[in-house]
Design a protein around this motif. Sequence first.
Motif, PDB file in Angstrom:
ATOM      1  N   ARG A 198       0.845  -1.215   0.000  1.00  0.00           N
ATOM      2  CA  ARG A 198       0.000   0.000   0.000  1.00  0.00           C
ATOM      3  C   ARG A 198       0.873   1.255   0.000  1.00  0.00           C
ATOM      4  O   ARG A 198       0.540   2.246  -0.658  1.00  0.00           O
ATOM      5  N   ALA A 248       2.128   1.702  -3.511  1.00  0.00           N
ATOM      6  CA  ALA A 248       1.052   2.084  -4.435  1.00  0.00           C
ATOM      7  C   ALA A 248       0.599   3.528  -4.199  1.00  0.00           C
ATOM      8  O   ALA A 248       0.364   4.275  -5.165  1.00  0.00           O
ATOM      9  N   ALA A 288       0.758   6.711  -6.697  1.00  0.00           N
ATOM     10  CA  ALA A 288      -0.495   7.441  -7.013  1.00  0.00           C
ATOM     11  C   ALA A 288      -0.306   8.940  -6.786  1.00  0.00           C
ATOM     12  O   ALA A 288      -0.756   9.772  -7.578  1.00  0.00           O
ATOM     13  N   ASP A 319      -2.797  10.454  -9.347  1.00  0.00           N
ATOM     14  CA  ASP A 319      -3.863   9.523  -9.713  1.00  0.00           C
ATOM     15  C   ASP A 319      -4.844   9.472  -8.537  1.00  0.00           C
ATOM     16  O   ASP A 319      -4.668   8.686  -7.606  1.00  0.00           O
ATOM     17  N   GLU A 350      -7.936   8.475  -8.245  1.00  0.00           N
ATOM     18  CA  GLU A 350      -8.729   7.263  -8.082  1.00  0.00           C
ATOM     19  C   GLU A 350      -7.977   6.227  -7.231  1.00  0.00           C
ATOM     20  O   GLU A 350      -8.523   5.684  -6.258  1.00  0.00           O
ATOM     21  N   SER A 351      -6.721   5.984  -7.585  1.00  0.00           N
ATOM     22  CA  SER A 351      -5.937   5.015  -6.800  1.00  0.00           C
ATOM     23  C   SER A 351      -5.693   5.538  -5.392  1.00  0.00           C
ATOM     24  O   SER A 351      -5.811   4.794  -4.407  1.00  0.00           O
ATOM     25  N   LYS A 363      -8.851   4.995  -3.315  1.00  0.00           N
ATOM     26  CA  LYS A 363      -9.139   3.579  -2.989  1.00  0.00           C
ATOM     27  C   LYS A 363      -8.216   3.085  -1.877  1.00  0.00           C
ATOM     28  O   LYS A 363      -8.659   2.412  -0.943  1.00  0.00           O
ATOM     29  N   ILE A 364      -6.937   3.416  -1.973  1.00  0.00           N
ATOM     30  CA  ILE A 364      -5.976   2.940  -0.966  1.00  0.00           C
ATOM     31  C   ILE A 364      -6.251   3.599   0.386  1.00  0.00           C
ATOM     32  O   ILE A 364      -6.217   2.947   1.433  1.00  0.00           O
ATOM     33  N   LYS A 401     -16.525   6.574 -10.474  1.00  0.00           N
ATOM     34  CA  LYS A 401     -15.171   6.383  -9.924  1.00  0.00           C
ATOM     35  C   LYS A 401     -15.020   7.323  -8.736  1.00  0.00           C
ATOM     36  O   LYS A 401     -15.761   8.317  -8.634  1.00  0.00           O
TER      37      LYS A 401
END
Length: 351
Positions: free
Chosen positions: A233, A236, A240, A245, A247-248, A251-252, A294
Motif C-alpha cells: 500500500r 502504491a 499514485a 492519480d 482514483e488510486s 481507494k488505498i 469512480k
Amino acid sequence: MVYEATVSAPVNIACIKYWGKRDTKLIIPTNSSLSITLSQDHLRSTTTCRADPRFERGDRLWLNGKEEVIKENGRTWVCIEELRRWRRAMEEKDKKLPELSEMPLRIASYNNFPTAAGLASSASGLAALVSSLSTLFSLPQTPSQLSLIARQGSGSACRSLFGGFVAWREGLASDGSDSMAQQVAPETHWPEMQALICVVSDQKKATSSTAGMQATVETSALFRQRLQVVPSRMDAIESAIKQKDFESFAKITMADSNTFHACCLDTTPPIFYMNDVSRSIIQLIEQLNKANGKPLAAYTFDAGPNAVIYTLDKYMPVVIKAVQRFFPPAQDLEDRLNVMPAVEKAGFPMM
Ligand code: ADP
Ligand code: DP6
Ligand code: CO
C-alpha cells in the motif's frame, strides 16, 4: 534577559495509518505510514517556550491553559532533554552563547481544534513543541533530525515537521536512528488536493492512541495480517501521489482506514473509535463515488469518530453539499469558531 520563541505546527492526517510500536520507549513503529500535512491556516498547535534563569527549577507545561505535568523520563521530558543536549553542545563550543540549556523552561501551547479527539493533536502539539524549542535554542538541526526527536514525543508528530505528502519510514536500526519522516512531494505538487474535516464529536476519546495501539499489538491477529499488506500500500500510494492519480489514492486511503478500524474491532476488548455518524459518512461517500462511476472523494478516520474527507478542489462543492444535506452543522458552530483565536492569543497562564 528573557528568551522566548513561538511557533505553530499543523496537523497531518494519515492515509496509511501508523498503528503499533516495535519499541514503546523509543517509539519505533511496526509499519511505515504516509500522511498529508494540512495547511497551518486551519488546524494547528501554537507553542511558546520561554527560558529564564529566574524561574523556579524544573520545566513546566500548560496545554490549553491547564498545566500538564512533565513526567521525568516521560515522552515530553525526553524531547526537551534531547534538544537541551544539542543546545549544550553548541554552548560548549561557543562560550559567548547565553546558557539557555541551564535555564528552566515555561511552555504554553494552544490547539485551535479539539484535543485528543482523533484529529491528530498529538502530532501538531509535539511538532510545535519541538519546533519552538529548536527555534529558542537556535539549533542547526534539519527537519529530518528534528523528526527523530518529535517521533519520541508522539509517533505521528514526526510527519508534521514537513509540509505536503510525508512518509514516516519505520527504519531498521534498533536505536531508532533511521526511523524518521521524509517528504514524498511538496504541497505545491498537487495543489488541487483538499481536505474537509467533519467534527462528529469534540469530546476526548475514551482510549488514547498510545493505549489503543498497544492493546491491538498485544491481542489482534488481524493486526499481524495488516502488517503484510502495508508495504505494498505504501508503494502504491506513493506512486499514485507522484502521478496525481486520485482514483488510486482514494481507494488505498479508504481501504487502509477500514483495515485500521477493523484491527481496532479485533482488539480485546474491542476499541470503537467510529460511531454511527462516522459510519453514515462512510456510506455517503461510498454512494457519491458509486454514482460518479469512480471515486471523487476518500474518507479516512484516525483514532476517533471525526472524518477527514480528501477530495480535489473541483469536487469539493459537491462533497460539501452532500455532507451538509445529511449532517446540518451545529447551530453554535460559528460562535465556537469565533472564540478560538482569542483563546489562542491568551498567552502564558502563569505570567
Ligand atoms: P489525538 O488523536 O488528538 O492525537 P492522542 O491520544 O494521540 O490524541 O494524544 C492526545 C494527547 O497529546 C493529549 O492528551 C496531550 O497529552 C498531547 N497533546 C495534544 N496537544 C498538545 C499540545 N499542543 N502540546 C503538547 N501536547 C499535546
Ligand atoms: C490513528 O502518534 O497519536 O492517528 O505515538 O502513541 O503518541 P503515539 O500515537 P499517535 O498515533 C496516531 C495514530 C493514528 C494514525 C496516524 O496518525 O498515522
Ligand atoms: Co495522536
